[in-house]
Design a protein around this motif. Structure first.
Motif, PDB file in Angstrom:
ATOM      1  N   LEU A  99      -7.315  -3.540  19.571  1.00 29.21           N
ATOM      2  CA  LEU A  99      -7.663  -2.136  19.405  1.00 29.21           C
ATOM      3  C   LEU A  99      -6.378  -1.310  19.426  1.00 29.21           C
ATOM      4  O   LEU A  99      -5.544  -1.478  20.328  1.00 29.21           O
ATOM      5  CB  LEU A  99      -8.599  -1.675  20.528  1.00 29.21           C
ATOM      6  CG  LEU A  99      -9.951  -2.380  20.620  1.00 29.21           C
ATOM      7  CD1 LEU A  99     -10.784  -1.764  21.737  1.00 29.21           C
ATOM      8  CD2 LEU A  99     -10.705  -2.320  19.299  1.00 29.21           C
ATOM      9  N   ARG A 106      -3.571  -0.462   8.753  1.00 31.14           N
ATOM     10  CA  ARG A 106      -4.939  -0.963   8.640  1.00 31.14           C
ATOM     11  C   ARG A 106      -4.892  -2.446   8.265  1.00 31.14           C
ATOM     12  O   ARG A 106      -5.202  -2.830   7.125  1.00 31.14           O
ATOM     13  CB  ARG A 106      -5.714  -0.148   7.610  1.00 31.14           C
ATOM     14  CG  ARG A 106      -5.741   1.337   7.898  1.00 31.14           C
ATOM     15  CD  ARG A 106      -6.540   2.097   6.864  1.00 31.14           C
ATOM     16  NE  ARG A 106      -7.969   1.867   7.044  1.00 31.14           N
ATOM     17  CZ  ARG A 106      -8.740   2.562   7.877  1.00 31.14           C
ATOM     18  NH1 ARG A 106      -8.223   3.516   8.624  1.00 31.14           N
ATOM     19  NH2 ARG A 106     -10.019   2.296   7.968  1.00 31.14           N
ATOM     20  N   VAL A 111      -8.181  -2.974  14.831  1.00 37.05           N
ATOM     21  CA  VAL A 111      -9.372  -2.142  14.669  1.00 37.05           C
ATOM     22  C   VAL A 111      -9.016  -0.749  15.144  1.00 37.05           C
ATOM     23  O   VAL A 111      -8.685  -0.542  16.314  1.00 37.05           O
ATOM     24  CB  VAL A 111     -10.575  -2.702  15.452  1.00 37.05           C
ATOM     25  CG1 VAL A 111     -11.696  -1.665  15.521  1.00 37.05           C
ATOM     26  CG2 VAL A 111     -11.095  -3.968  14.799  1.00 37.05           C
ATOM     27  N   LYS A 112      -9.063   0.194  14.220  1.00 32.56           N
ATOM     28  CA  LYS A 112      -8.739   1.582  14.519  1.00 32.56           C
ATOM     29  C   LYS A 112     -10.024   2.397  14.615  1.00 32.56           C
ATOM     30  O   LYS A 112     -11.101   1.963  14.218  1.00 32.56           O
ATOM     31  CB  LYS A 112      -7.820   2.145  13.435  1.00 32.56           C
ATOM     32  CG  LYS A 112      -6.536   1.354  13.241  1.00 32.56           C
ATOM     33  CD  LYS A 112      -5.752   1.800  12.031  1.00 32.56           C
ATOM     34  CE  LYS A 112      -5.275   3.219  12.172  1.00 32.56           C
ATOM     35  NZ  LYS A 112      -4.370   3.620  11.055  1.00 32.56           N
ATOM     36  N   THR A 113      -9.875   3.585  15.140  1.00 35.82           N
ATOM     37  CA  THR A 113     -11.023   4.461  15.270  1.00 35.82           C
ATOM     38  C   THR A 113     -11.304   5.169  13.955  1.00 35.82           C
ATOM     39  O   THR A 113     -10.520   5.107  13.005  1.00 35.82           O
ATOM     40  CB  THR A 113     -10.771   5.500  16.374  1.00 35.82           C
ATOM     41  OG1 THR A 113     -11.949   6.278  16.575  1.00 35.82           O
ATOM     42  CG2 THR A 113      -9.632   6.422  15.983  1.00 35.82           C
ATOM     43  N   VAL A 114     -12.429   5.843  13.894  1.00 37.52           N
ATOM     44  CA  VAL A 114     -12.776   6.664  12.733  1.00 37.52           C
ATOM     45  C   VAL A 114     -12.165   8.041  12.952  1.00 37.52           C
ATOM     46  O   VAL A 114     -12.516   8.732  13.917  1.00 37.52           O
ATOM     47  CB  VAL A 114     -14.300   6.761  12.562  1.00 37.52           C
ATOM     48  CG1 VAL A 114     -14.657   7.628  11.361  1.00 37.52           C
ATOM     49  CG2 VAL A 114     -14.900   5.371  12.409  1.00 37.52           C
ATOM     50  N   GLU A 122     -20.998   6.506  13.917  1.00 38.90           N
ATOM     51  CA  GLU A 122     -19.543   6.633  13.849  1.00 38.90           C
ATOM     52  C   GLU A 122     -18.995   7.322  15.089  1.00 38.90           C
ATOM     53  O   GLU A 122     -17.939   6.935  15.606  1.00 38.90           O
ATOM     54  CB  GLU A 122     -19.148   7.405  12.591  1.00 38.90           C
ATOM     55  CG  GLU A 122     -19.356   6.634  11.301  1.00 38.90           C
ATOM     56  CD  GLU A 122     -18.910   7.438  10.094  1.00 38.90           C
ATOM     57  OE1 GLU A 122     -18.629   8.649  10.258  1.00 38.90           O
ATOM     58  OE2 GLU A 122     -18.836   6.861   8.982  1.00 38.90           O
ATOM     59  N   GLN A 129     -14.279   2.938  20.977  1.00 40.24           N
ATOM     60  CA  GLN A 129     -12.956   2.439  20.626  1.00 40.24           C
ATOM     61  C   GLN A 129     -11.874   3.203  21.380  1.00 40.24           C
ATOM     62  O   GLN A 129     -10.922   2.598  21.894  1.00 40.24           O
ATOM     63  CB  GLN A 129     -12.751   2.562  19.111  1.00 40.24           C
ATOM     64  CG  GLN A 129     -11.630   1.706  18.540  1.00 40.24           C
ATOM     65  CD  GLN A 129     -10.279   2.377  18.608  1.00 40.24           C
ATOM     66  OE1 GLN A 129     -10.166   3.557  18.941  1.00 40.24           O
ATOM     67  NE2 GLN A 129      -9.242   1.627  18.311  1.00 40.24           N
ATOM     68  N   HIS A 240     -10.000  -5.173   7.434  1.00 45.57           N
ATOM     69  CA  HIS A 240     -10.057  -4.162   8.487  1.00 45.57           C
ATOM     70  C   HIS A 240     -11.244  -3.228   8.272  1.00 45.57           C
ATOM     71  O   HIS A 240     -11.994  -2.924   9.209  1.00 45.57           O
ATOM     72  CB  HIS A 240      -8.751  -3.368   8.499  1.00 45.57           C
ATOM     73  CG  HIS A 240      -8.758  -2.196   9.444  1.00 45.57           C
ATOM     74  ND1 HIS A 240      -9.311  -0.963   9.099  1.00 45.57           N
ATOM     75  CD2 HIS A 240      -8.309  -2.073  10.709  1.00 45.57           C
ATOM     76  CE1 HIS A 240      -9.186  -0.148  10.117  1.00 45.57           C
ATOM     77  NE2 HIS A 240      -8.586  -0.767  11.107  1.00 45.57           N
ATOM     78  N   ASN A 241     -11.444  -2.777   7.038  1.00 42.30           N
ATOM     79  CA  ASN A 241     -12.549  -1.865   6.751  1.00 42.30           C
ATOM     80  C   ASN A 241     -13.902  -2.548   6.919  1.00 42.30           C
ATOM     81  O   ASN A 241     -14.849  -1.951   7.450  1.00 42.30           O
ATOM     82  CB  ASN A 241     -12.412  -1.332   5.316  1.00 42.30           C
ATOM     83  CG  ASN A 241     -11.140  -0.527   5.117  1.00 42.30           C
ATOM     84  OD1 ASN A 241     -10.600   0.042   6.067  1.00 42.30           O
ATOM     85  ND2 ASN A 241     -10.651  -0.487   3.887  1.00 42.30           N
ATOM     86  N   ARG A 243     -14.684  -5.147   8.898  1.00 37.62           N
ATOM     87  CA  ARG A 243     -14.982  -5.364  10.305  1.00 37.62           C
ATOM     88  C   ARG A 243     -15.333  -4.043  10.983  1.00 37.62           C
ATOM     89  O   ARG A 243     -16.228  -3.990  11.842  1.00 37.62           O
ATOM     90  CB  ARG A 243     -13.780  -6.011  11.010  1.00 37.62           C
ATOM     91  CG  ARG A 243     -14.072  -6.340  12.472  1.00 37.62           C
ATOM     92  CD  ARG A 243     -12.842  -6.760  13.232  1.00 37.62           C
ATOM     93  NE  ARG A 243     -12.410  -8.082  12.839  1.00 37.62           N
ATOM     94  CZ  ARG A 243     -11.300  -8.334  12.170  1.00 37.62           C
ATOM     95  NH1 ARG A 243     -10.518  -7.325  11.783  1.00 37.62           N
ATOM     96  NH2 ARG A 243     -10.939  -9.577  11.869  1.00 37.62           N
ATOM     97  N   GLN A 244     -14.636  -2.986  10.629  1.00 37.06           N
ATOM     98  CA  GLN A 244     -14.931  -1.687  11.228  1.00 37.06           C
ATOM     99  C   GLN A 244     -16.341  -1.231  10.879  1.00 37.06           C
ATOM    100  O   GLN A 244     -17.076  -0.722  11.738  1.00 37.06           O
ATOM    101  CB  GLN A 244     -13.903  -0.649  10.756  1.00 37.06           C
ATOM    102  CG  GLN A 244     -14.047   0.711  11.412  1.00 37.06           C
ATOM    103  CD  GLN A 244     -13.063   1.717  10.854  1.00 37.06           C
ATOM    104  OE1 GLN A 244     -13.180   2.117   9.701  1.00 37.06           O
ATOM    105  NE2 GLN A 244     -12.099   2.113  11.660  1.00 37.06           N
TER     106      GLN A 244
END
Length: 248
Positions: A99, A106, A111-114, A122, A129, A240-241, A243-244
């Motif tokens: 995280l 990315r 894993v980044k936040t929205v 979301e 996260q 990345h996208n 999995r998010q």
């Protein structure tokens, strides 16, 4: 344990202000505002145990420049990392992830936040996260609160001496965490209607029932090719996208 299957910790950097930075190194250890500091990169888990620590890189004025020279993925590139598979939203994934905050790229291992959450899911994901990512920041706060020499500015001239001081504080911190943390306590969670599955990612005193499997050794030519393929696999933004989205 944090509700993120396959997540092995949070990664971030801490800036240790360097008061007596030698004149010849003023540019190498200075940021865009002129402040001199030594950067510590660390990976911490839910119990603030530090799994990875990297210190002292010249010409690394921010977290992103420092990450470009970090050895955090060396075991992955060399094929020595344990194989991890997990299921998110009915889809199988392989390879753990960290995280991170917004400055990191990315990649498939992050894993980044929205940044601008709109829907309820979301917003819930961004809240979880951000909360779990602060495990490593919590760890930095404990280090500075526990050791006054790390909380204040660095006053020595030798970089190796400063590195030894920081690593000594990290080792002592891990010893205290292992001695005082109660791994047998029953963890209680608030009811979560969006994700009913919980994954325990770490327990220091659990016995390993099955041996860790690594990839077989290859010849030099094939070995370099595999390293290039693994490095390319780390930098897949679509993974990345995907999995998010599944986590959300």
């Amino acid at each position: 344990m944090r509700g993120f299957p396959g997540m092995i910790g949070s990664i971030d950097c801490m800036h240790w202000a360097w008061k007596n930075c030698p004149s010849a190194w003023q540019c190498a250890y200075g940021d865009r505002k002129g402040a001199k500091s030594i950067i510590l990169e660390a990976v911490a888990s839910f119990d603030t145990w530090i799994w990875h620590a990297f210190l002292r890189v010249m010409r690394a004025q921010n977290d992103l420049n420092f990450f470009a020279k970090s050895p955090v993925f060396n075991n992955v590139l060399q094929g020595k990392a344990p194989k991890v598979t997990y299921c998110i939203n009915g889809r199988m994934y392989d390879g753990p992830y960290f995280l991170v905050d917004g400055i990191y790229p990315r990649w498939s291992t992050f894993v980044k936040t929205v940044p601008y959450p709109r829907s309820a899911k979301e917003k819930h994901f961004a809240s979880c996260q951000d909360g779990c990512r602060k495990d490593v920041e919590h760890c930095f706060g404990i280090l500075q609160a526990r050791w006054a020499i790390v909380k204040g500015v660095a006053r020595l001239f030798n970089v190796e001496s400063l590195r030894s001081i920081m690593m000594m504080c990290i080792i002592l911190h891990n010893m205290i965490v292992e001695d005082e943390y109660d791994y047998d306590v029953v963890d209680e969670y608030e009811p979560d209607t969006m994700n009913n599955s919980r994954t325990r990612i770490y327990c220091a005193h659990d016995a390993i029932e099955e041996p860790v499997q690594h990839e077989p050794l290859e010849s030099d030519g094939r070995y370099n090719e595999l390293i290039s393929q693994r490095y390319t696999a780390l930098q897949k933004p679509y993974m990345h996208n995907a999995r998010q989205i599944d986590l959300i």
